[in-house]
Design a protein around this motif. Structure first.
Motif, PDB file in Angstrom:
ATOM      1  N   SER A  68      10.669 -32.159  11.388  1.00  0.00           N
ATOM      2  CA  SER A  68      11.567 -33.241  10.985  1.00  0.00           C
ATOM      3  C   SER A  68      10.879 -34.601  11.058  1.00  0.00           C
ATOM      4  O   SER A  68      11.184 -35.479  10.252  1.00  0.00           O
ATOM      5  CB  SER A  68      12.849 -33.231  11.812  1.00  0.00           C
ATOM      6  OG  SER A  68      12.579 -33.598  13.126  1.00  0.00           O
ATOM      7  N   TYR A  69       9.917 -34.793  11.993  1.00  0.00           N
ATOM      8  CA  TYR A  69       9.179 -36.068  11.991  1.00  0.00           C
ATOM      9  C   TYR A  69       8.456 -36.236  10.665  1.00  0.00           C
ATOM     10  O   TYR A  69       8.450 -37.313  10.072  1.00  0.00           O
ATOM     11  CB  TYR A  69       8.114 -36.141  13.090  1.00  0.00           C
ATOM     12  CG  TYR A  69       8.567 -35.884  14.510  1.00  0.00           C
ATOM     13  CD1 TYR A  69       9.851 -36.194  14.911  1.00  0.00           C
ATOM     14  CD2 TYR A  69       7.700 -35.348  15.436  1.00  0.00           C
ATOM     15  CE1 TYR A  69      10.250 -35.940  16.201  1.00  0.00           C
ATOM     16  CE2 TYR A  69       8.101 -35.099  16.736  1.00  0.00           C
ATOM     17  CZ  TYR A  69       9.370 -35.398  17.107  1.00  0.00           C
ATOM     18  OH  TYR A  69       9.771 -35.152  18.380  1.00  0.00           O
TER      19      TYR A  69
ATOM     20  N   GLU B  94       7.511 -46.207   9.600  1.00  0.00           N
ATOM     21  CA  GLU B  94       7.918 -46.846  10.853  1.00  0.00           C
ATOM     22  C   GLU B  94       9.021 -46.043  11.533  1.00  0.00           C
ATOM     23  O   GLU B  94       8.955 -45.759  12.729  1.00  0.00           O
ATOM     24  CB  GLU B  94       8.404 -48.271  10.565  1.00  0.00           C
ATOM     25  CG  GLU B  94       8.655 -49.065  11.824  1.00  0.00           C
ATOM     26  CD  GLU B  94       9.559 -50.244  11.579  1.00  0.00           C
ATOM     27  OE1 GLU B  94       9.566 -50.764  10.456  1.00  0.00           O
ATOM     28  OE2 GLU B  94      10.262 -50.625  12.517  1.00  0.00           O
ATOM     29  N   ALA B  95      10.014 -45.635  10.714  1.00  0.00           N
ATOM     30  CA  ALA B  95      11.121 -44.864  11.283  1.00  0.00           C
ATOM     31  C   ALA B  95      10.612 -43.552  11.849  1.00  0.00           C
ATOM     32  O   ALA B  95      11.019 -43.132  12.937  1.00  0.00           O
ATOM     33  CB  ALA B  95      12.164 -44.594  10.206  1.00  0.00           C
ATOM     34  N   SER B  96       9.696 -42.922  11.125  1.00  0.00           N
ATOM     35  CA  SER B  96       9.175 -41.638  11.569  1.00  0.00           C
ATOM     36  C   SER B  96       8.402 -41.787  12.867  1.00  0.00           C
ATOM     37  O   SER B  96       8.505 -40.960  13.774  1.00  0.00           O
ATOM     38  CB  SER B  96       8.289 -41.057  10.488  1.00  0.00           C
ATOM     39  OG  SER B  96       7.605 -39.957  10.974  1.00  0.00           O
ATOM     40  N   PHE B  97       7.639 -42.898  12.967  1.00  0.00           N
ATOM     41  CA  PHE B  97       6.852 -43.118  14.183  1.00  0.00           C
ATOM     42  C   PHE B  97       7.768 -43.321  15.387  1.00  0.00           C
ATOM     43  O   PHE B  97       7.574 -42.742  16.453  1.00  0.00           O
ATOM     44  CB  PHE B  97       5.941 -44.328  13.990  1.00  0.00           C
ATOM     45  CG  PHE B  97       4.993 -44.542  15.123  1.00  0.00           C
ATOM     46  CD1 PHE B  97       3.945 -43.670  15.329  1.00  0.00           C
ATOM     47  CD2 PHE B  97       5.167 -45.599  15.986  1.00  0.00           C
ATOM     48  CE1 PHE B  97       3.086 -43.850  16.384  1.00  0.00           C
ATOM     49  CE2 PHE B  97       4.307 -45.787  17.045  1.00  0.00           C
ATOM     50  CZ  PHE B  97       3.264 -44.910  17.242  1.00  0.00           C
ATOM     51  N   LYS B  98       8.811 -44.129  15.160  1.00  0.00           N
ATOM     52  CA  LYS B  98       9.775 -44.380  16.232  1.00  0.00           C
ATOM     53  C   LYS B  98      10.436 -43.073  16.672  1.00  0.00           C
ATOM     54  O   LYS B  98      10.539 -42.775  17.864  1.00  0.00           O
ATOM     55  CB  LYS B  98      10.827 -45.346  15.696  1.00  0.00           C
ATOM     56  CG  LYS B  98      11.725 -45.935  16.725  1.00  0.00           C
ATOM     57  CD  LYS B  98      12.550 -47.028  16.082  1.00  0.00           C
ATOM     58  CE  LYS B  98      13.566 -47.590  17.034  1.00  0.00           C
ATOM     59  NZ  LYS B  98      14.409 -48.572  16.378  1.00  0.00           N
TER      60      LYS B  98
ATOM     61  N   ALA C 169      18.841 -44.743  19.778  1.00  0.00           N
ATOM     62  CA  ALA C 169      18.183 -45.778  18.985  1.00  0.00           C
ATOM     63  C   ALA C 169      17.358 -45.252  17.809  1.00  0.00           C
ATOM     64  O   ALA C 169      17.165 -45.963  16.835  1.00  0.00           O
ATOM     65  CB  ALA C 169      17.293 -46.623  19.889  1.00  0.00           C
ATOM     66  N   TRP C 170      16.869 -44.006  17.888  1.00  0.00           N
ATOM     67  CA  TRP C 170      16.026 -43.526  16.793  1.00  0.00           C
ATOM     68  C   TRP C 170      16.829 -43.169  15.566  1.00  0.00           C
ATOM     69  O   TRP C 170      16.324 -43.237  14.446  1.00  0.00           O
ATOM     70  CB  TRP C 170      15.223 -42.304  17.229  1.00  0.00           C
ATOM     71  CG  TRP C 170      16.070 -41.158  17.684  1.00  0.00           C
ATOM     72  CD1 TRP C 170      16.559 -40.953  18.934  1.00  0.00           C
ATOM     73  CD2 TRP C 170      16.561 -40.087  16.892  1.00  0.00           C
ATOM     74  NE1 TRP C 170      17.313 -39.824  18.977  1.00  0.00           N
ATOM     75  CE2 TRP C 170      17.340 -39.266  17.737  1.00  0.00           C
ATOM     76  CE3 TRP C 170      16.418 -39.719  15.552  1.00  0.00           C
ATOM     77  CZ2 TRP C 170      17.966 -38.113  17.283  1.00  0.00           C
ATOM     78  CZ3 TRP C 170      17.048 -38.573  15.109  1.00  0.00           C
ATOM     79  CH2 TRP C 170      17.810 -37.787  15.964  1.00  0.00           C
TER      80      TRP C 170
END
Lengths: 150, 495
Positions: free
Chosen positions: B142-143, B156-160, B226-227
């Motif tokens: 899913s990442y 950025e979203a994936s890293f977070k 938060a993610w």
């Protein structure tokens, strides 16, 4: 490094690499094949095999290593490893259970040709891990190259 | 006998797709759809298996638990399998047209099937460490899927998500390691047996906290949420539907309830923590959702809020509360995936997610508009759609258990949900058509077909509580009510 025609590292590194790279590859194969007898196995052996190619890449540059094993070939090997592992485990249904070690005669302790499906599984894992690690390294290297061009 | 196929089929499909996908045209589409369809058929068949056998245990490789690894199919597992495979089949159907907009469809399907293998594995696994392995397969896939668009925002979203997900995984791994150290076994039924024979100790409570934090982060309960508002909107819509519809439920809620109810054993303190977290998620999620203008981000905040309802219902611990919670789990997976597919259809036609730039899409995209209306009504809890029944049961259960405050929170949450979906309908679909969108068309048939099927399930989903279909839901509830009796059931099935 100043000379653009010369890729890779210095002569000393190249000469040593020529000597060691084959040994590293052989050692990796040894670890894989003896995975069921001694410490090691598919994962560790696969990493060592991938390291031998990465070693080649560090010493001689990207092109030389990719000539031996291209990205596409590595990707095929990786999928092949996974499919091979799944096929072996599916063959366990011959004996009635998923993941069954289906060889009836499992050999003798400490003999190379023994332990049923475990050496075969080790080879499959080695393909998957080795090719996967190599591809990851190649991808990381190419990203760095792209940034430099900009 | 069918149990290992829930893992084998998606894994095999994933690797075959990565091997042949680029060489044969349309192979990836075909195999992914056939794979998910066969999984759906298997999971529907598992309902009848559970009805006759109650509990089935499969010994992997013929090794007998607790030494060997086992897979367990009981009412709860069958219930979750039906939910996961139903949504994933419809999403795979939707992706045929939708994913044309992205490059490299075979890679998408490979990751999709790996994620599915992970989720099915978590559900059927009877071994705690196997559960962790499958959890990692599903989360790492899913990442990668969140970053599939490879734009700055997605990366950025994936890293977070990857960082927070890894923290959660380390909590879970630490919890499993401590539990293994304490009980010397990894088989879930056996752990429960050993814990039962030892006097209660602080370490079990500590492990409980670790699991609550780890799986709570995967489930996006409020202090750990938060993610989610970044990750879910950034993914392609079909993946948002999977993430929001089933992934957070399987990785988070299912794992929490399986471990706390069946393994460690539930007590008053855990239940009140769950209820409190549920109520806080419910309110915070919906309040944050109210002010969003990004269509998918709004939906993502609602996921947090609706997971709050599920946890509140289950946390009540009464038969009616658990029934309501699990029923809402099922309903939410249907209408939330439908809403995300709708948002994907809008993005597919318009190319924007901003609600303020839309307007009057009803005349151009009637299917999307009407299915979205159905889903909005369901999530807001308007009768006769399925969301009404589950929310109603949860509220009644709260009142029965004399938690009037929580009942009030649930009502407030429901009203605010209605308000924010009225906003979506008004700005996106009703009103005057924006001049810019004169030439847009309805989406291709595979997309609207899966949306219509989900909308139909939304309408008839309420029927699950009538006596004819009730055993499906009731058998899942019974597993949780059985509590730590799970171990006796598993060991009895082994004999």
């Amino acid at each position: 490094m100043e000379n653009k025609k010369e890729v890779g590292m210095t002569l000393i590194v190249k000469a040593i690499t020529r000597l060691t790279v084959g040994l590293i590859l052989l050692y990796g194969i040894y670890i894989v094949l003896h995975g069921h007898l001694s410490p090691g196995g598919g994962f560790a052996g696969g990493v060592i095999i991938a390291l031998s190619f990465i070693h080649l890449m560090l010493a001689f540059g990207r092109e030389t290593a990719l000539k031996k094993l291209s990205e596409a070939q590595a990707s095929v090997l990786e999928s092949l490893g996974a499919i091979m592992f799944l096929t072996i485990t599916l063959l366990g249904f011959l004996g009635g259970y998923f993941f069954l070690n289906f060889f009836f005669h499992k050999g003798n302790p400490f003999a190379l040709f023994s332990a049923g499906i475990i050496p075969l599984c080790n080879i499959a894992i080695c393909l998957k891990v080795g090719a996967g690690l190599f591809v990851i390294f190649v991808v990381l290297i190419s990203f760095k190259g792209l940034e430099k061009e900009k | 006998m069918i149990l290992p196929f829930f893992v084998i089929i998606p894994l095999g499909a994933a690797f075959l797709i990565s091997f042949f996908g680029k060489r044969i045209k349309n192979f990836a589409d075909l195999l992914a759809n056939l794979g998910t369809l066969s999984l759906l058929v298997f999971s529907l068949y598992s309902i009848s298996l559970v009805a006759t056998h109650k509990i089935l245990v499969y010994k992997v490789g013929g090794w007998v638990p607790p030494m060997g690894i086992c897979m367990v199919l009981d009412g709860l597992a069958s219930f979750m399998l039906v939910m996961v495979n139903l949504v994933s089949f419809l999403v795979a159907l939707y992706s045929i047209s939708y994913m044309q907009r992205y490059t490299d469809k075979p890679k998408f399907y490979t990751l999709f099937m790996l994620m599915l293998a992970g989720m099915n594995g978590i559900i059927v696994s009877g071994d705690l460490f196997n559960l962790f392995v499958f959890l990692e397969i599903a989360s790492i896939a899913s990442y990668a899927l969140v970053a599939f668009g490879t734009e700055a925002e997605e990366l950025e979203a994936s890293f977070k998500y990857a960082v927070m997900g890894s923290v959660a995984s380390s909590f879970i791994l630490l919890g499993i390691a401590l539990l293994y150290g304490y009980t010397s076994t990894l088989n879930m039924a056996d752990i429960s047996l050993v814990l039962f024979s030892k006097p209660s100790s602080m370490i079990v409570k500590f492990i409980g906290v670790l699991f609550l934090a780890g799986f709570g982060l995967k489930a996006a309960l409020v202090p750990f949420h938060a993610w989610l508002p970044d990750a879910h909107p950034s993914a392609p819509a079909s993946i948002s539907a999977m993430l929001s519809g089933v992934l957070i439920k399987v990785l988070g809620v299912y794992a929490i309830i399986r471990i706390f109810f069946n393994l460690i054993g539930i007590n008053k303190v855990t239940l009140s923590i769950l209820m409190f977290l549920g109520a806080v998620s419910m309110l915070v999620g919906v309040i944050l959702a109210l002010s969003q203008w990004d269509f998918k981000r709004l939906l993502a905040y609602h996921s947090i809020s609706q997971i709050g309802y599920v946890i509140l219902g289950i946390g009540l611990g009464t038969p009616l509360g658990i029934l309501g919670g699990l029923f809402h789990l099922f309903n939410h997976s249907i209408f939330k995936s439908l809403l995300f597919l709708n948002s994907g259809a809008v993005v597919y036609s318009l190319g924007t997610r901003d609600l303020r730039k839309m307007g009057g899409l009803q005349e151009k995209m009637p299917v999307t508009s009407n299915t979205n209306l159905v889903a909005s009504m369901s999530i807001a809890g308007i009768p006769p759609f399925n969301g009404f029944f589950s929310k109603f049961i949860i509220i009644v259960a709260c009142i029965q258990a004399e938690h009037f405050g929580y009942a009030f929170c649930a009502v407030i949450g429901s009203i605010l949900t209605l308000a924010s979906f009225m906003k979506v309908q008004k700005y996106a679909f009703f009103g005057k058509l924006n001049q810019k969108w004169q030439n847009i068309k309805e989406v291709p048939w595979t997309m609207w077909l899966s949306m219509i099927v989900l909308a139909i399930i939304c309408v008839v989903g309420g029927l699950l509580i009538i006596p004819l279909f009730r055993p499906f839901l009731q058998s899942a509830v019974n597993v949780l009510l059985l509590g730590t009796g799970y171990k006796e059931a598993v060991f009895a099935a082994l004999r």
